[in-house]
Scaffold this motif. Sequence first.
Motif, PDB file in Angstrom:
ATOM      1  N   LEU A 177       2.205  61.815  51.004  1.00 17.18           N
ATOM      2  CA  LEU A 177       2.148  63.234  51.350  1.00 17.18           C
ATOM      3  C   LEU A 177       2.709  63.411  52.757  1.00 17.18           C
ATOM      4  N   SER A 178       4.019  63.388  52.859  1.00 16.99           N
ATOM      5  CA  SER A 178       4.654  63.478  54.165  1.00 16.99           C
ATOM      6  C   SER A 178       4.440  64.858  54.774  1.00 16.99           C
ATOM      7  N   ILE A 179       4.356  64.875  56.082  1.00 14.46           N
ATOM      8  CA  ILE A 179       4.207  66.139  56.794  1.00 14.46           C
ATOM      9  C   ILE A 179       5.203  66.231  57.930  1.00 14.46           C
ATOM     10  N   ALA A 180       5.461  65.085  58.595  1.00 13.51           N
ATOM     11  CA  ALA A 180       6.352  65.122  59.749  1.00 13.51           C
ATOM     12  C   ALA A 180       7.756  65.559  59.353  1.00 13.51           C
ATOM     13  N   ASP A 181       8.238  65.130  58.198  1.00 13.88           N
ATOM     14  CA  ASP A 181       9.593  65.508  57.791  1.00 13.88           C
ATOM     15  C   ASP A 181       9.694  67.002  57.540  1.00 13.88           C
ATOM     16  N   LYS A 182       8.635  67.593  57.007  1.00 13.71           N
ATOM     17  CA  LYS A 182       8.651  69.040  56.763  1.00 13.71           C
ATOM     18  C   LYS A 182       8.573  69.809  58.081  1.00 13.71           C
ATOM     19  N   ARG A 213      11.740  65.117  67.533  1.00 13.90           N
ATOM     20  CA  ARG A 213      10.466  64.406  67.622  1.00 13.90           C
ATOM     21  C   ARG A 213       9.941  64.021  66.237  1.00 13.90           C
ATOM     22  N   PHE A 214       9.931  64.976  65.312  1.00 12.45           N
ATOM     23  CA  PHE A 214       9.299  64.723  64.022  1.00 12.45           C
ATOM     24  C   PHE A 214      10.204  63.964  63.045  1.00 12.45           C
ATOM     25  N   ALA A 215      11.514  64.084  63.202  1.00 12.61           N
ATOM     26  CA  ALA A 215      12.416  63.450  62.231  1.00 12.61           C
ATOM     27  C   ALA A 215      12.351  61.938  62.272  1.00 12.61           C
ATOM     28  N   SER A 216      11.913  61.372  63.399  1.00 10.02           N
ATOM     29  CA  SER A 216      11.880  59.918  63.533  1.00 10.02           C
ATOM     30  C   SER A 216      10.509  59.320  63.247  1.00 10.02           C
ATOM     31  N   VAL A 217       9.536  60.141  62.858  1.00 10.32           N
ATOM     32  CA  VAL A 217       8.173  59.652  62.653  1.00 10.32           C
ATOM     33  C   VAL A 217       8.061  58.810  61.387  1.00 10.32           C
ATOM     34  N   GLU A 218       8.638  59.261  60.294  1.00  5.64           N
ATOM     35  CA  GLU A 218       8.540  58.553  59.022  1.00  5.64           C
ATOM     36  C   GLU A 218       9.869  58.586  58.300  1.00  5.64           C
ATOM     37  N   LYS A 219      10.097  57.576  57.483  1.00  8.15           N
ATOM     38  CA  LYS A 219      11.373  57.468  56.775  1.00  8.15           C
ATOM     39  C   LYS A 219      11.223  58.107  55.393  1.00  8.15           C
ATOM     40  N   THR A 220      11.751  59.300  55.269  1.00  4.14           N
ATOM     41  CA  THR A 220      11.794  60.004  53.985  1.00  4.14           C
ATOM     42  C   THR A 220      13.192  60.596  53.831  1.00  4.14           C
ATOM     43  N   PRO A 221      13.583  60.970  52.621  1.00  5.04           N
ATOM     44  CA  PRO A 221      14.903  61.587  52.443  1.00  5.04           C
ATOM     45  C   PRO A 221      15.074  62.852  53.274  1.00  5.04           C
ATOM     46  N   LEU A 222      14.020  63.661  53.358  1.00  2.03           N
ATOM     47  CA  LEU A 222      14.125  64.900  54.134  1.00  2.03           C
ATOM     48  C   LEU A 222      14.275  64.605  55.622  1.00  2.03           C
ATOM     49  N   ALA A 223      13.551  63.602  56.105  1.00  2.00           N
ATOM     50  CA  ALA A 223      13.680  63.226  57.518  1.00  2.00           C
ATOM     51  C   ALA A 223      15.094  62.729  57.810  1.00  2.00           C
ATOM     52  N   ALA A 224      15.659  61.931  56.898  1.00  2.00           N
ATOM     53  CA  ALA A 224      17.033  61.452  57.090  1.00  2.00           C
ATOM     54  C   ALA A 224      18.012  62.615  57.095  1.00  2.00           C
ATOM     55  N   TRP A 225      17.748  63.616  56.288  1.00  2.00           N
ATOM     56  CA  TRP A 225      18.617  64.793  56.228  1.00  2.00           C
ATOM     57  C   TRP A 225      18.595  65.536  57.560  1.00  2.00           C
ATOM     58  N   VAL A 226      17.389  65.689  58.122  1.00  2.00           N
ATOM     59  CA  VAL A 226      17.281  66.347  59.427  1.00  2.00           C
ATOM     60  C   VAL A 226      18.015  65.530  60.486  1.00  2.00           C
ATOM     61  N   GLN A 227      17.879  64.209  60.440  1.00  3.54           N
ATOM     62  CA  GLN A 227      18.577  63.367  61.407  1.00  3.54           C
ATOM     63  C   GLN A 227      20.090  63.500  61.262  1.00  3.54           C
ATOM     64  N   ALA A 228      20.568  63.704  60.050  1.00  4.44           N
ATOM     65  CA  ALA A 228      22.006  63.934  59.848  1.00  4.44           C
ATOM     66  C   ALA A 228      22.436  65.219  60.542  1.00  4.44           C
ATOM     67  N   ALA A 270      20.033  58.455  48.695  1.00 10.45           N
ATOM     68  CA  ALA A 270      19.454  57.308  47.993  1.00 10.45           C
ATOM     69  C   ALA A 270      17.987  57.541  47.637  1.00 10.45           C
ATOM     70  N   GLY A 271      17.304  58.421  48.382  1.00  8.54           N
ATOM     71  CA  GLY A 271      15.880  58.614  48.134  1.00  8.54           C
ATOM     72  C   GLY A 271      15.516  59.896  47.410  1.00  8.54           C
ATOM     73  N   ILE A 272      16.453  60.830  47.297  1.00 14.58           N
ATOM     74  CA  ILE A 272      16.134  62.118  46.673  1.00 14.58           C
ATOM     75  C   ILE A 272      16.183  61.986  45.154  1.00 14.58           C
ATOM     76  N   ASP A 273      15.205  62.549  44.496  1.00 15.15           N
ATOM     77  CA  ASP A 273      15.194  62.582  43.041  1.00 15.15           C
ATOM     78  C   ASP A 273      16.329  63.485  42.565  1.00 15.15           C
ATOM     79  N   GLU A 274      17.164  62.946  41.702  1.00 15.08           N
ATOM     80  CA  GLU A 274      18.320  63.699  41.226  1.00 15.08           C
ATOM     81  C   GLU A 274      17.926  64.995  40.526  1.00 15.08           C
ATOM     82  N   HIS A 275      16.736  65.009  39.935  1.00 12.09           N
ATOM     83  CA  HIS A 275      16.304  66.181  39.165  1.00 12.09           C
ATOM     84  C   HIS A 275      15.450  67.155  39.975  1.00 12.09           C
ATOM     85  N   GLU A 276      15.168  66.825  41.223  1.00  9.34           N
ATOM     86  CA  GLU A 276      14.410  67.740  42.076  1.00  9.34           C
ATOM     87  C   GLU A 276      15.185  69.044  42.229  1.00  9.34           C
TER      88      GLU A 276
END
Length: 681
Positions: free
Chosen positions: A267-272, A288-303, A324-330
Amino acid sequence: MWLRSLLCSLVLLLTLAPLRTAEACGPDFPHRLLADRVGSLSELPAGSFRKEAGRLVPLPADPFNAMEEAEEPPDARKGGEKETALYAAGAKAFKNGDFATARARFREVLALPAEERQRFSTFAAFMLGRNAGAGFEQDMKEGFELTRQLVRDGFDDPLGLAVASYGEQARRLLEQGDDAGAIQLYAEQAAHGSQNARSSLYLVAHALAGDKARLHTALKQEVVQRLMAVYVWTRSREWYWEDSSQLTRVLEALAQATESAPQVPGLSIADKLAAGAWRGGRFDLAERFASVEKTPLAAWVQAKLALRRGDTAAADKFLEEAAAGIDEHEDWMEETVGELQFRPYCRVAGERGVLALARGDFHSAPEQVLTSCSWPDLAYVAERVLTVDELQRFVTRHPTAEEHTCKRELEALWYDQDALETKTIPGRLRLVLARRLLREGRSTEALEYFKGTRWEEPARKYADALATTKQDVSNVRKAEAFHEAAKLARREGLGILGTEVAPDWGWVDGMYDVAVYDEDPERLSPGAEEARKPVGKTPLVGAQEQQRAASHAPPHANRYHYRLTASVLAQQGAELLPKHSQAYAMMLCQAARYAADDPKRFQELYRTYVKNGPANIEEPWSFGQECPPPAFERALSIKAPQSKRAPFRRRHLLMLVGGMLIPIAAGAAFYLRRKRPPSGP
C-alpha cells in the motif's frame, strides 16, 4: 424518497467526474502525445480516485456481496414463519417511531435458534444498528458488526447488508466527529466493491481539504494519510476552480504528517504524494517523496524530474523502469463522454516514443508508439517518419500485434470509417502502407495490402487506368484512362490515396482539420504548466525527423490532396485531345471542378480553356461546375485542324514572297539597263 436518492446519486457522480476545460462546441479527440510533445512530457496523468479509493486497505479475503445497483430479489424477504413475523413487527414499529418495541422484536429474531432465523438474522442485526438511539447507543456498533459477522458465519444476505453496514456505521462516526474511524470503515466498504463508499470517501476528503484543523487531527491516522495522498494526486484539477492554496496546504500537511515516510507493504503512499506534488507544482516535495520507495509511479515521477533537469537519458531509464512494473491492464479512464485517457502502461510507452523520436531513433520509436495504442500518434510515425520500405518491414514484423490489447482505444475512434473496416492496428497499418505505395506509383505492391478491404476494387481500377496511360494506344484512349483514374481519385481518394494525418486526416474520416484544434492545447495540471518551460528547453523534434516528414508528404499540401491529384490527372488527359473537341473542354471542366478548393488553379485552367478556344458544345454546361461526360468516341474521328489551314498558309506565304520579289526584279532590270554601252550612230 426515490427521487431524493436519484438526485443525491447524480450529485455524487458529478463530483467524482474528472474536471476538464470547457469547450463551447466541437469534437472530442483522443489525446495525442505527439501533438504537444512538451506538454505530454510535462504532464503526469492523474490516477482514478474511484480505483484508488478501493485500494486504501487490503482487499478482503472473503468479500461481501454489494447490492447497491441491483434490484431487490423477488424472494429476498421470504423466510421462516416465526422469524418473518417477528422481523415484520419490528420493522413496523421502527417505521412508526416506536424504537423500544422495534429493538425488542429485532433482538427476539436474533435469539431464535440458528436454523429458525437463516434469512432474517442479518436484517434484524442491521436494523438493530440503525435503530440505535438514546439509552441504547451501544446497539449501533454491536448491530452493524454483528451483521457482518453473521454473513461470515453463513447466514443469508440477499440485500448486501454486510456491505451497507460499513457505510451506516461510518456515517454515525462522522456525526460524532470521528473522521479517521469513518474513513477506515468507508475504506473497508470500498474494498468490498461499494461505489457509494468511494463517493463518501471523496466527500470526506474534500471536506478535510477545506478545514485545516480538522485535517491535521485526522492525518494522525495512516488510512487518512493514504486517502489524502490519493486525493491530491487524482483530484488536483479541482484547484482550477477553487482556492489553489488548498492544494499546497494539504501537501504541506501530508509532508509534516509523513515525516518518517511510512511504508505499508503493498500500500504505497510516498509515490502518490510525489505524483500529487508534481501535479501541484511542488517539485521539492516531489523530489523528496519520489525516492522513498521503488514503485512504477515513483519511477514515473523521477522521469518527470529528470526531464525538468534536461536529462533525457535518465528520464528514459526511469520510464523503462516504470513500464516494467505497471500492469498492462491497469486503466484509469473515467466514464466521461468524449474523454479517452491513456492506460498508464500505454502512456509510459508513448512518452518513451516521444523521446526516441527526439534522439532520432527511428527503429525504437515506432515500437514504443505501437505499444502506446495511440493510433493517431502511430499513424503520424507510419505516414511521415518512416520511409515506405521501413514501414513495409515494420508491418511485416507485426502481422497480428495488438489485436486485442488496443481494442478499447480503437473502439474510441467512432468517427473513423477505417475502425469499422479494420478492427486491429495491424490492419490499419496495412492500409496506410497500401496508400503510400499507391501514391508512389508502386501499384502492384499496393494492391497486395489492399486485399480483403472495401478499397481493393477501386484501388485495382485506379492502378489499371494509370497503367493504360502508359501503353501503346491512341492518345484518345490514354485520355479516357486518365479520365477514369481522375474520377476514382476524386470519389475514392480518401480510401485509396488519402493520408491518415495531415493534410487529409483520415483517422477522423476526413471530417475535421485536426491541426486547427491543435492550436488550442489541452489545459494541463498546475505543475505541468510550470514544468513546460524547463522541459521545453530540450529539442523534441530533430532536424532529421523534420526532413523525413517533409519528404514523405503527399504531392499536394492542400486538405483532401487527392482532389488535386484528380485535377492533375484530368488535365493530363485533356492535353492529349484535340483542343477544339468537346472531350478536351469537358476534361478541363472536370479538372477545374476537382480543383474547386484551389482558386488559383481553377483560374489557370479556365485561362487555358479560353486560350485554346471554347468548343461548340450542344449540352448545357458551366465551366468547373456542370461538366457533361467527355465524348471520347467523337474525338477519335476528328482530324488535326492544321491540315485544313496549311494550304491557305502556303498560298499566303507565296504571295508575300512574290510581292517582295517584284520590286527587287524591277530594280535590277533598271540597274542593268543603265550599265549597257551606247549604240553607234
